[in-house]
Design an enzyme around this catalytic site. Structure first.
Site, mmCIF file in Angstrom:
data_model
loop_
_atom_site.group_PDB
_atom_site.id
_atom_site.type_symbol
_atom_site.label_atom_id
_atom_site.label_comp_id
_atom_site.label_asym_id
_atom_site.label_seq_id
_atom_site.Cartn_x
_atom_site.Cartn_y
_atom_site.Cartn_z
ATOM 1 C CG HIS A 13 -2.028 1.227 1.410
ATOM 2 N ND1 HIS A 13 -3.194 0.948 1.757
ATOM 3 C CD2 HIS A 13 -1.543 2.544 0.912
ATOM 4 C CE1 HIS A 13 -3.735 2.301 1.889
ATOM 5 N NE2 HIS A 13 -2.829 3.098 1.277
ATOM 6 C CG LEU A 16 4.991 5.593 -5.804
ATOM 7 C CD1 LEU A 16 5.183 4.648 -6.714
ATOM 8 C CD2 LEU A 16 6.175 5.868 -5.079
ATOM 9 N NE ARG A 17 0.831 11.891 -1.994
ATOM 10 C CZ ARG A 17 -0.138 11.467 -1.403
ATOM 11 N NH1 ARG A 17 -1.124 10.888 -1.996
ATOM 12 N NH2 ARG A 17 -0.127 11.771 -0.037
ATOM 13 C CG ASN A 41 -4.850 8.642 -3.264
ATOM 14 O OD1 ASN A 41 -3.844 8.085 -3.725
ATOM 15 N ND2 ASN A 41 -5.178 9.188 -2.084
ATOM 16 C CE LYS A 99 -7.714 2.181 -0.641
ATOM 17 N NZ LYS A 99 -6.661 2.478 0.045
ATOM 18 C CG HIS A 136 -9.785 4.480 3.603
ATOM 19 N ND1 HIS A 136 -8.786 5.040 3.526
ATOM 20 C CD2 HIS A 136 -10.589 4.888 4.515
ATOM 21 C CE1 HIS A 136 -8.771 5.849 4.435
ATOM 22 N NE2 HIS A 136 -10.068 5.996 5.248
ATOM 23 C CG HIS A 174 -5.147 2.277 5.923
ATOM 24 N ND1 HIS A 174 -6.282 2.047 6.190
ATOM 25 C CD2 HIS A 174 -4.704 2.833 4.995
ATOM 26 C CE1 HIS A 174 -6.837 2.816 5.346
ATOM 27 N NE2 HIS A 174 -6.243 3.312 4.487
ATOM 28 C CG ASP A 247 -1.583 4.899 3.749
ATOM 29 O OD1 ASP A 247 -1.739 5.131 2.699
ATOM 30 O OD2 ASP A 247 -2.579 5.196 4.756
ATOM 31 C CG HIS A 251 0.242 15.305 2.225
ATOM 32 N ND1 HIS A 251 -0.907 15.584 1.225
ATOM 33 C CD2 HIS A 251 -0.450 14.011 2.850
ATOM 34 C CE1 HIS A 251 -1.944 14.718 1.251
ATOM 35 N NE2 HIS A 251 -1.470 13.787 1.939
ATOM 36 C CB ALA A 263 -4.986 12.491 6.274
HETATM 37 O O1 DOR Z 1 -3.238 9.285 5.743
HETATM 38 C C1 DOR Z 1 -3.663 9.038 4.729
HETATM 39 N N1 DOR Z 1 -3.039 9.718 3.536
HETATM 40 N N2 DOR Z 1 -4.506 8.101 4.444
HETATM 41 C C2 DOR Z 1 -5.187 7.895 3.329
HETATM 42 O O2 DOR Z 1 -6.099 7.126 3.430
HETATM 43 C C3 DOR Z 1 -4.648 8.820 2.058
HETATM 44 C C4 DOR Z 1 -3.224 9.214 2.279
HETATM 45 C C5 DOR Z 1 -2.899 10.136 1.257
HETATM 46 O O3 DOR Z 1 -3.253 9.974 0.105
HETATM 47 O O4 DOR Z 1 -2.424 11.211 1.654
HETATM 48 ZN ZN ZN Z 2 -3.158 5.133 1.647
#
Ligand code: DOR
Ligand code: ZN
Length: 347
Positions: A13, A16-17, A41, A99, A136, A174, A247, A251, A263
């Protein structure tokens, strides 16, 4: 024991953006892991097999020269996902899983599922074809306390869904609660869970006590200590239903240290050192290999990596950088709060 050689681990999980961030964070994963399940995502999300193929090419193009890494792609499930696209993408190896984000549950989940009945045809097709669903597992109902959202999801959504769609292979991503761990333990061969690095180290005090610590904020949010202990017990138990999904979710600091912070916790660079430290302190170093290198491939029906990774225990704590510099700004690296003596041997 001060040396541990294991089959090269995988990360089941990973975020990588894209673009500059992808280019900045990928090397840390590739340095230690052979494969990773890549979360869809990004913006715009990975909705179709064609999107997955194009994102995969961008990942492959960003891999530092000479290193081997296999991104295992996922599709982002929406209420209009085409079952035939999913089946053919899985059959041709373009995707390894789908997902499910409940709409609004987390970062970039706005296109996720609101009405679970509307995705039944896709889930039926996935069950028939053995394609895993990565979940999720949190309800988004504002009336439900954020610390209860996982446990309520299991009862209201996941259990009825698994009752209805027999044979659907599910990874509860997670997992953060005793309830989640218990549910997976008695869930049979079609159910597994990933456990992150950070949830093995932090409880909710690490976010809120003595000042608010945005770099420890993630979703699902860390819970009470009793839940962390249940996660540690599950990860170190040798039960093949549990395996590593970091995970790791970068950011930039500006997005985390904000009036409404994102998050996500960036753990890729130090995950293996953190886990070796934790498993050793639990007297379970011999269980690390199963958790990071064996249980995941078994669930995903893939071979174990033939390459190896060696962890070495140093005399003095290793130096861990605080930040990763990126063109978008610095990204803070997870601080597990303990000295780390285990290093990944790179030569
Ligand atoms: O903390 C998190 N960050 N939980 C998630 O489900 C998504 C992830 C994110 O994409 O930043
Ligand atoms: Zn995640």
């Amino acid at each position: 024991m001060n040396r541990l050689r294991i089959p090269r681990p995988d990360d089941w999980h990973l975020h990588l953006r894209d673009g500059d961030m992808l280019a900045s964070v990928l090397a840390d994963t590739v340095a230690h892991f052979g494969r990773a399940i890549i979360m869809p995502n990004i913006l715009p999300p990975v909705l179709t097999a064609a999107d997955a193929q194009s994102y995969r090419s961008r990942i492959l193009a960003a891999i530092p020269a000479g290193l081997d890494f296999q991104p295992l792609m996922t599709l982002y499930l929406t209420e209009t996902t085409d079952p035939d696209d999913v089946i053919s993408a899985a059959a041709s190896g373009q995707i390894s899983a789908v997902k499910l984000y409940p709409a609004g549950a987390t970062t970039n989940s706005g296109s996720g599922v609101r009405d679970f009945d509307r995705v039944t045809p896709v889930l039926d097709a996935m069950a028939d074809n053995g394609i895993p669903l990565c979940v999720h597992g949190e309800v988004t109902d504002p009336d439900i306390d954020i610390f209860d959202r996982e446990a309520v999801f299991l009862e209201r959504i996941l259990d009825p869904l698994r009752e209805r769609i027999k044979g659907l292979r599910v990874v509860l991503e997670h997992v953060t609660t005793c309830e989640g761990v218990d549910y997976v333990r008695q869930g049979g061969n079609d159910l597994a869970a990933t456990i992150t690095t950070h949830h093995l180290f932090i409880n909710r005090n690490h976010i809120l006590a003595g000042g608010i610590r945005p770099h420890n904020y993630c979703l699902p949010v860390a819970k009470r200590e009793v839940h962390r202990l249940a996660l540690v017990a599950a990860a170190t138990s040798g039960d093949p239903s549990f395996f590593l999904g970091t995970d790791s979710a970068p950011h930039v600091d500006a997005a985390k240290q904000s009036g409404c912070g994102c998050a996500g916790i960036f753990t890729a660079p130090i995950t293996m050192s953190c886990l070796a430290t934790l498993f050793e302190s639990e007297g379970a170093l011999e269980k690390l290999e199963g958790f990071v290198s064996r249980h995941g491939p078994a669930f995903y029906r893939l071979p174990i990596n033939t390459e190896t990774l060696t962890l070495v225990k140093r005399e003095a704590p290793i130096k861990v950088p605080e930040k990763l510099k990126t063109p978008d700004g610095p990204v803070t690296i997870f601080d597990c709060g303990q000295p780390l003596y285990w290093a990944v041997e790179t030569s």
